[in-house]
Design a protein around this motif. Structure first.
Motif, PDB file in Angstrom:
ATOM      1  N   TRP A  22       0.858  -1.123   0.148  1.00 22.50           N
ATOM      2  CA  TRP A  22      -0.119   0.138  -0.151  1.00 22.50           C
ATOM      3  C   TRP A  22       0.646   1.654   0.233  1.00 22.50           C
ATOM      4  O   TRP A  22       0.298   2.571  -0.494  1.00 22.50           O
ATOM      5  CB  TRP A  22      -0.481  -0.110   1.241  1.00 22.50           C
ATOM      6  N   LEU A 228      -9.885   3.566   1.645  1.00 23.54           N
ATOM      7  CA  LEU A 228      -9.426   2.572   1.036  1.00 23.54           C
ATOM      8  C   LEU A 228     -11.313   2.598   0.076  1.00 23.54           C
ATOM      9  O   LEU A 228     -12.037   2.946   0.333  1.00 23.54           O
ATOM     10  CB  LEU A 228      -9.669   1.010   1.098  1.00 23.54           C
ATOM     11  N   PRO A 229     -11.252   1.433  -1.340  1.00 26.27           N
ATOM     12  CA  PRO A 229     -12.672   1.485  -1.891  1.00 26.27           C
ATOM     13  C   PRO A 229     -13.414   0.770  -1.085  1.00 26.27           C
ATOM     14  O   PRO A 229     -13.239  -0.019  -0.771  1.00 26.27           O
ATOM     15  CB  PRO A 229     -11.787   0.951  -3.352  1.00 26.27           C
ATOM     16  N   ALA A 232     -13.787  -2.546  -0.509  1.00 22.11           N
ATOM     17  CA  ALA A 232     -13.401  -3.226   0.093  1.00 22.11           C
ATOM     18  C   ALA A 232     -13.561  -3.680   1.196  1.00 22.11           C
ATOM     19  O   ALA A 232     -13.202  -4.484   2.477  1.00 22.11           O
ATOM     20  CB  ALA A 232     -11.395  -1.911   0.616  1.00 22.11           C
ATOM     21  N   VAL A 279      -6.546  -6.246  -1.385  1.00 25.52           N
ATOM     22  CA  VAL A 279      -7.332  -5.185  -1.327  1.00 25.52           C
ATOM     23  C   VAL A 279      -6.127  -4.309  -1.347  1.00 25.52           C
ATOM     24  O   VAL A 279      -6.391  -3.447  -2.527  1.00 25.52           O
ATOM     25  CB  VAL A 279      -8.338  -4.691  -0.158  1.00 25.52           C
ATOM     26  N   SER A 283      -5.765  -1.912  -4.875  1.00 23.38           N
ATOM     27  CA  SER A 283      -5.651  -0.443  -4.829  1.00 23.38           C
ATOM     28  C   SER A 283      -5.001  -0.052  -5.193  1.00 23.38           C
ATOM     29  O   SER A 283      -5.166   1.321  -5.545  1.00 23.38           O
ATOM     30  CB  SER A 283      -6.278  -0.017  -2.870  1.00 23.38           C
ATOM     31  N   ARG A 284      -3.957  -0.168  -5.330  1.00 27.51           N
ATOM     32  CA  ARG A 284      -2.217   0.366  -5.540  1.00 27.51           C
ATOM     33  C   ARG A 284      -2.695   0.319  -7.391  1.00 27.51           C
ATOM     34  O   ARG A 284      -1.597   1.064  -7.613  1.00 27.51           O
ATOM     35  CB  ARG A 284      -1.259  -0.447  -5.376  1.00 27.51           C
ATOM     36  N   LEU A 286      -5.055   0.458  -8.838  1.00 27.54           N
ATOM     37  CA  LEU A 286      -6.040   1.230  -9.390  1.00 27.54           C
ATOM     38  C   LEU A 286      -5.999   2.985  -9.182  1.00 27.54           C
ATOM     39  O   LEU A 286      -4.951   3.340  -9.036  1.00 27.54           O
ATOM     40  CB  LEU A 286      -7.542   1.395  -8.233  1.00 27.54           C
TER      41      LEU A 286
END
Length: 286
Positions: A22, A228-229, A232, A279, A283-284, A286
């Motif tokens: 992250w 986070l989105p 998640a 996750v 997330s990284r 996106l």
């Protein structure tokens, strides 16, 4: 080695790797060394627990828990003692290799890990005999592995609030594995004066603690979830579902029927840490 509980040490390192991902600092070599170090430290502690509990007369044949090799005569006390300190030696060497990725400041942490691996079961004040095992697990299976696995990859303490809350959550979930273990062994432990938290507070209270620890672990990570989105949030919700289902079976079970639930509690923790890593990776990207 107590293979069913080894996912506890794996989970802390995986969560630490997730935090490193992250933060954009994942490095496979120190991550692998942290994993080996954590596994060897837990195995050494398990070996030491088996040897010192036998030496102090705290184990008996035919116990409800997993078969104890020394007590049952499968392994000699001398061989188990040798295995304990040999594994500690291997752990120390692995810890020294991590100096290439950190600095001298990690030495006291490594020394503390090795000392507490033994202090859990022996010494002038064995932690597991005085209701301190749960706190020890939170620190050495949660706070320490998550935080330092991340640090040894990133080289800095970025996003400290999110890192520490993640580490605390992993520690709380890891402590639940010990709760199930002691929940099963309550009568045996009480008979020999081993004052675990279940002996001190009873099954009813510690059953509630098990449930609340899982809920608190998800809540303390709110600083991370809000960053986070939205999708998640499926991770804590799914974990809580597994957690509650396992808890319901635990409070209705006794004796050897708790052995599979001990493994399931460890699996739930491993599932959560792997999901968290997933996750962080997505997330990284996106």
């Amino acid at each position: 080695m107590r293979l069913r509980t080894l996912p506890v040490s794996v989970a802390g390192v995986i969560a630490g790797c997730g935090c490193a991902v992250w933060q954009g600092g994942f490095r496979p070599l120190p991550a692998a060394l942290c994993l080996l170090f954590a596994l060897c430290a837990q195995i050494a502690s398990n070996f030491g627990n088996e040897y010192y509990d036998f030496k102090n007369g705290l184990d008996r044949k035919g116990r409800a828990g997993f078969r104890r090799g020394v007590t049952e005569g499968d392994i000699s006390p001398r061989a188990m003692k040798t295995a304990t300190f040999a594994t500690l030696g291997i752990t120390a060497l692995l810890g020294c290799s991590l100096l290439f990725f950190g600095n001298w400041r990690i030495i006291p942490v490594g020394v503390a890990i090795l000392l507490f691996a033994l202090a859990y079961s022996t010494g002038p004040y064995p932690l597991s005999h005085h209701g301190l095992g749960d706190i020890t697990v939170v620190v050495f299976f949660g706070l320490v592995p998550v935080a330092f696995t991340c640090y040894l990859q990133t080289g800095a303490w970025h996003h400290l609030p999110e890192l520490l809350t993640t580490a605390l959550a992993i520690g709380l979930l890891a402590a639940n594995v010990l709760v199930v273990n002691n929940y099963r062994d309550m009568e045996d432990d009480k008979a020999v004066g081993k004052n675990t938290t279940v002996v001190l507070f009873g099954r009813r209270v510690m059953g509630c603690v098990y449930l609340l620890s899982g809920i608190l672990a998800m809540l303390c990570m709110v600083p991370l979830w809000i960053k986070l989105p939205l999708w998640a949030l499926a991770v804590p919700l799914l974990y809580l579902l597994l957690h509650v289902l396992t808890w319901r079976k635990i409070v209705r079970s006794r004796g050897s029927a708790l052995n599979p639930l001990l493994g399931r509690t460890a699996f739930n923790l491993l599932f959560f840490s792997l999901s968290l890593l997933f996750v962080f990776v997505i997330s990284r990207q996106l």
